[in-house]
Design a protein around this motif. Structure first.
Motif, short mmCIF file in Angstrom:
data_model
loop_
_atom_site.label_atom_id
_atom_site.label_comp_id
_atom_site.label_asym_id
_atom_site.label_seq_id
_atom_site.Cartn_x
_atom_site.Cartn_y
_atom_site.Cartn_z
N UNK A 649 0.83 -1.22 0.00
CA UNK A 649 0.00 0.00 0.00
C UNK A 649 0.86 1.26 0.00
N UNK A 650 1.92 1.26 -0.81
CA UNK A 650 2.80 2.43 -0.90
C UNK A 650 2.11 3.55 -1.66
N UNK A 651 2.55 4.77 -1.41
CA UNK A 651 2.07 5.95 -2.15
C UNK A 651 3.02 6.21 -3.31
N UNK A 652 2.49 6.33 -4.54
CA UNK A 652 3.30 6.46 -5.74
C UNK A 652 3.19 7.88 -6.28
N UNK A 653 4.36 8.44 -6.74
CA UNK A 653 4.40 9.79 -7.32
C UNK A 653 5.21 9.72 -8.62
N UNK A 654 4.65 10.39 -9.65
CA UNK A 654 5.36 10.45 -10.93
C UNK A 654 5.52 11.91 -11.32
N UNK A 655 6.82 12.33 -11.39
CA UNK A 655 7.15 13.73 -11.70
C UNK A 655 6.48 14.67 -10.72
N UNK A 656 6.38 14.23 -9.47
CA UNK A 656 5.81 15.07 -8.43
C UNK A 656 4.31 14.96 -8.27
N UNK A 657 3.63 14.23 -9.12
CA UNK A 657 2.17 14.07 -9.03
C UNK A 657 1.83 12.68 -8.52
N UNK A 658 0.80 12.61 -7.64
CA UNK A 658 0.38 11.31 -7.08
C UNK A 658 -0.30 10.47 -8.16
N UNK A 659 0.03 9.20 -8.21
CA UNK A 659 -0.58 8.25 -9.17
C UNK A 659 -0.95 6.99 -8.42
N UNK A 660 -1.75 6.14 -9.08
CA UNK A 660 -2.17 4.87 -8.48
C UNK A 660 -1.09 3.82 -8.70
N UNK A 661 -1.22 2.72 -7.96
CA UNK A 661 -0.25 1.62 -8.10
C UNK A 661 -0.31 1.00 -9.50
N UNK A 662 -1.55 0.87 -10.07
CA UNK A 662 -1.69 0.29 -11.42
C UNK A 662 -1.00 1.16 -12.45
N UNK A 663 -1.14 2.51 -12.30
CA UNK A 663 -0.48 3.41 -13.25
C UNK A 663 1.03 3.31 -13.12
N UNK A 664 1.52 3.17 -11.87
CA UNK A 664 2.97 3.04 -11.67
C UNK A 664 3.50 1.77 -12.32
N UNK A 665 2.76 0.67 -12.15
CA UNK A 665 3.18 -0.61 -12.75
C UNK A 665 3.22 -0.49 -14.27
N UNK A 666 2.21 0.17 -14.87
CA UNK A 666 2.17 0.33 -16.33
C UNK A 666 3.34 1.19 -16.81
N UNK A 667 3.70 2.24 -16.02
CA UNK A 667 4.83 3.10 -16.43
C UNK A 667 6.12 2.29 -16.49
N UNK A 668 6.37 1.47 -15.45
CA UNK A 668 7.60 0.68 -15.40
C UNK A 668 7.61 -0.38 -16.52
#
Length: 699
Positions: A649-668
């Motif tokens: 249940x980590x908090x994910x940030x992309x370029x300073x903006x909060x994103x969901x875990x699913x979005x983070x997984x898709x980015x990687x």
């Protein structure tokens, strides 16, 4: 008779198949007894049922043309053909009935002899007949046949006596006598023997049920049946314990059928009997002439009509002969129901056996009311049959004067029917079929009735057709030679047809095209005064549009045709049964495939477990051999790291903006060059930062 026996066989087949599939293995023995006897009776009665429908018709117009008297030498003489097959088949059938009848009487005589010659003991409502022969215990009505030696030594268990007494009390011998008599009559029918076996087996079910209801222990009773069942000879007309059916009886003893199942199976019998009645009964449509309903002489064939006493012959207009079928010939052999005429001569109904079906080209049938029947012809129906030669002479369309009317719209009216120029040639081919073209050129005259507005080309076309047809003269009758408007006869015809359709209900109106065409034509030639005084032209529903011709457009490869598929024909009861059987087979096939897949899946699971055990065993053996510490585990990939953080249940940030875990997984997943910074991994909510630029870590 042959068709009747075929229908009886078909009915028996349906009934016994239904019994084997639905009823035999159920514990509803009294109902099954009633079903088996009723099926035999129904199979014998249904093919003999005749549904008669009476239709009142208006008589067709009769054209009277008087010609010279026909010489008796012109009447065709038909030689009688010798039929050897029918007497041979009847002889074989009679011999079979005689043999099986003698066997039936012999069995009755043997039973009677045993009753008279052996000692008897009255017990309750039964009579024990003690025999010296070693026969299985068996029953005939209230006589129970037992071995004398075993009975006196009290070696026959009480359960066996109760079993035989059940046969006697329930009068099973009546059923046996009935099926034996059916076997004598239908000895050649294999389904009768199946019914006989089913009836006797059901008697055993009923007797077993009665014994168990009186308190006998099931296991002990089954042992007694095994002990007393043997292959000893038994009397055909008696109920006896039989070894061949013992296994099925044991299974039925243990089975119970719920009341709901009994009701459902009982209700299934109704549509099955209805289907047999619909399929194998006979139906007949009797056309009754309203105008001749109360006439005594009008119902008689031509040779008995008063019109035949003159020196003329009456020709009736018939476009198409009405040929009989094999079922018609079969029923007309009944001399109590049908009076028969062949080619205008009254003859015996047996005479039909000397003709082939193809020799008859036309028949007419009439119903005779009680007040019209005579002592000579008391039958309720009279049938006239005609062979080809006599039909041409008796029913030729005799129209030696052809009157053809053409109106201003170039419509052609001939014999009250509107036809096209192209259809006129085909219509004329049905007229005067008894004349050759040379004879037509000497007798037939043509009259073309035209008006001032009639197109000349239409007159010319009709004239050419009449000339080709072979008319001796072709007269064109102009408007000056005709009276103004319709004639009195034409007005009467119009009023009759118009009144008929005016009295009809438009929602249920049945229209005859010929009548409407004739009425329309007569209405067009009437004057205004005649139209005012005549019947109003009826309001007719629109005629259905003719079907569109099939498209001739070529369909390219891979293209879909725009032409709709033809409608499927209506399903018959046989189609419904076939579809049901097909669906059952497909369902059974799918169930089998599911079982195979389940077994395969189970096998795969077992193989996977075996492989896992084998891998664990190999790993343990390697660890035991190698003492060196295991190499460090390879670092986790960025994707695995992000997935692990998502599980925490980590908090994910992309370029300073909060994103969901699913979005983070898709980015990687889509970009392996992204930078990841994870903080507070030991806390409940770690923080994961993802960026394109390198991440600077401040000390």
């Amino acid at each position: 008779m042959g068709l009747y026996l075929i229908k009886v066989t078909a009915c028996l087949a349906i009934f016994i198949v239904f019994y084997k599939l639905v009823l035999e293995n159920e514990s509803m023995h009294t109902y099954k007894r009633f079903y088996l006897i009723s099926s035999l009776i129904a199979a014998s009665i249904i093919p003999a049922i005749l549904f008669t429908e009476y239709i009142y018709i208006t008589p067709e117009p009769v054209l009277n043309t008087y010609v010279s008297e026909i010489n008796s030498d012109e009447i065709p003489v038909f030689s009688q053909k010798t039929d050897y097959l029918t007497p041979t088949l009847w002889t074989i059938y009679g011999l079979g009935v005689l043999i099986f009848g003698c066997k039936f009487c012999s069995n009755l005589f043997k039973i009677g002899t045993r009753i008279r010659r052996n000692p008897k003991i009255n017990y309750d409502r039964s009579i024990y007949v003690l025999l010296e022969e070693r026969l299985s215990p068996h029953t005939f009505f209230n006589f129970i046949f037992l071995n004398k030696q075993k009975f006196e030594a009290q070696e026959i268990p009480e359960e066996v006596l109760l079993h035989e007494q059940a046969h006697a009390v329930q009068k099973h011998s009546l059923d046996v006598l009935f099926i034996e008599l059916m076997q004598v009559i239908l000895w050649f029918n294999p389904f009768v023997y199946l019914f006989k076996r089913a009836i006797k087996l059901n008697h055993e079910f009923l007797a077993d049920q009665a014994v168990l209801q009186k308190g006998a222990e099931l296991s002990n009773y089954q042992k007694i049946l095994l002990a007393f069942s043997s292959n000893a000879p038994e009397t055909q007309l008696a109920n006896a314990i039989n070894y061949s059916s013992i296994k099925k009886r044991f299974n039925i003893m243990k089975k119970t059928t719920s009341k709901k199942a009994i009701w459902l199976r009982s209700l299934l019998v109704l549509p099955m009997f209805a289907l047999a009645l619909y399929s194998f009964s006979e139906s007949e449509i009797i056309e009754i002439d309203k105008s001749l309903e109360n006439s005594t002489s009008s119902n008689l064939p031509p040779e008995n009509s008063q019109e035949q006493t003159s020196d003329s012959i009456q020709y009736k207009y018939i476009e198409k002969p009405n040929a009989p079928n094999i079922q018609d010939i079969a029923k007309w052999k009944n001399s109590f129901k049908y009076a028969l005429w062949i080619d205008g001569k009254h003859t015996s109904n047996r005479e039909l056996e000397n003709y082939k079906l193809s020799e008859f080209v036309h028949y007419s049938s009439s119903f005779i009311y009680n007040n019209a029947r005579s002592q000579q012809f008391p039958q309720p129906y009279q049938v006239s049959l005609f062979t080809k030669n006599k039909f041409k002479k008796q029913f030729t369309t005799n129209n030696r004067e052809l009157n053809i009317h053409i109106n201003k719209a170039a419509q052609i009216l001939v014999q009250g029917e509107l036809v096209s120029v192209l259809g006129l040639k085909q219509h004329l081919s049905k007229l005067n079929t008894d004349l050759s073209k040379e004879e037509k050129s000497e007798i037939v005259r043509g009259f073309i009735h035209v008006r001032l507005e009639t197109p000349k080309q239409a007159v010319k076309n009709v004239s050419n057709i009449l000339e080709e047809y072979g008319c001796v003269t072709i007269d064109i009758v102009g408007q000056k030679e005709q009276q103004d408007g319709a004639t009195i006869k034409q007005l009467a015809t119009y009023n009759t047809i118009a009144r008929k359709y005016n009295e009809m209900n438009t929602s249920t109106m049945r229209i005859k095209k010929g009548e409407v065409d004739q009425m329309t034509y007569l209405h067009t030639i009437m004057t205004d005064d005649q139209k005012k005084n005549a019947e109003a032209f009826p309001e007719l529903p629109p005629m259905p549009e003719p079907p569109m011709p099939p498209s001739t457009q070529k369909i390219g490869k891979g293209e879909v045709s725009a032409i709709p598929a033809p409608p499927a024909p209506p399903k018959t009861p046989n189609d419904v049964v076939s579809e049901h059987e097909r669906l059952k087979k497909e369902e059974k096939k799918l169930n089998q495939q599911e079982k195979i897949l389940a077994e395969q899946e189970k096998t795969l699971v077992q193989r996977q477990k075996a492989l896992q055990k084998q891998e664990e065993k190999l790993l343990k053996s390697e660890l035991a051999v190698v003492n060196e510490p295991a190499p460090p585990a390879p670092p986790k990939s960025p994707l695995d790291h992000v997935i692990n953080m998502a599980k925490k249940n980590a908090n994910f940030y992309y370029e300073g903006k909060a994103i969901t875990s699913d979005e983070a997984i898709n980015l990687i997943k889509n970009n392996n060059n992204l930078n990841i910074d994870t903080r507070n991994t030991g806390s409940k909510n770690p923080s994961v930062k993802i960026s394109k630029e390198p991440i600077l870590i401040k000390n």
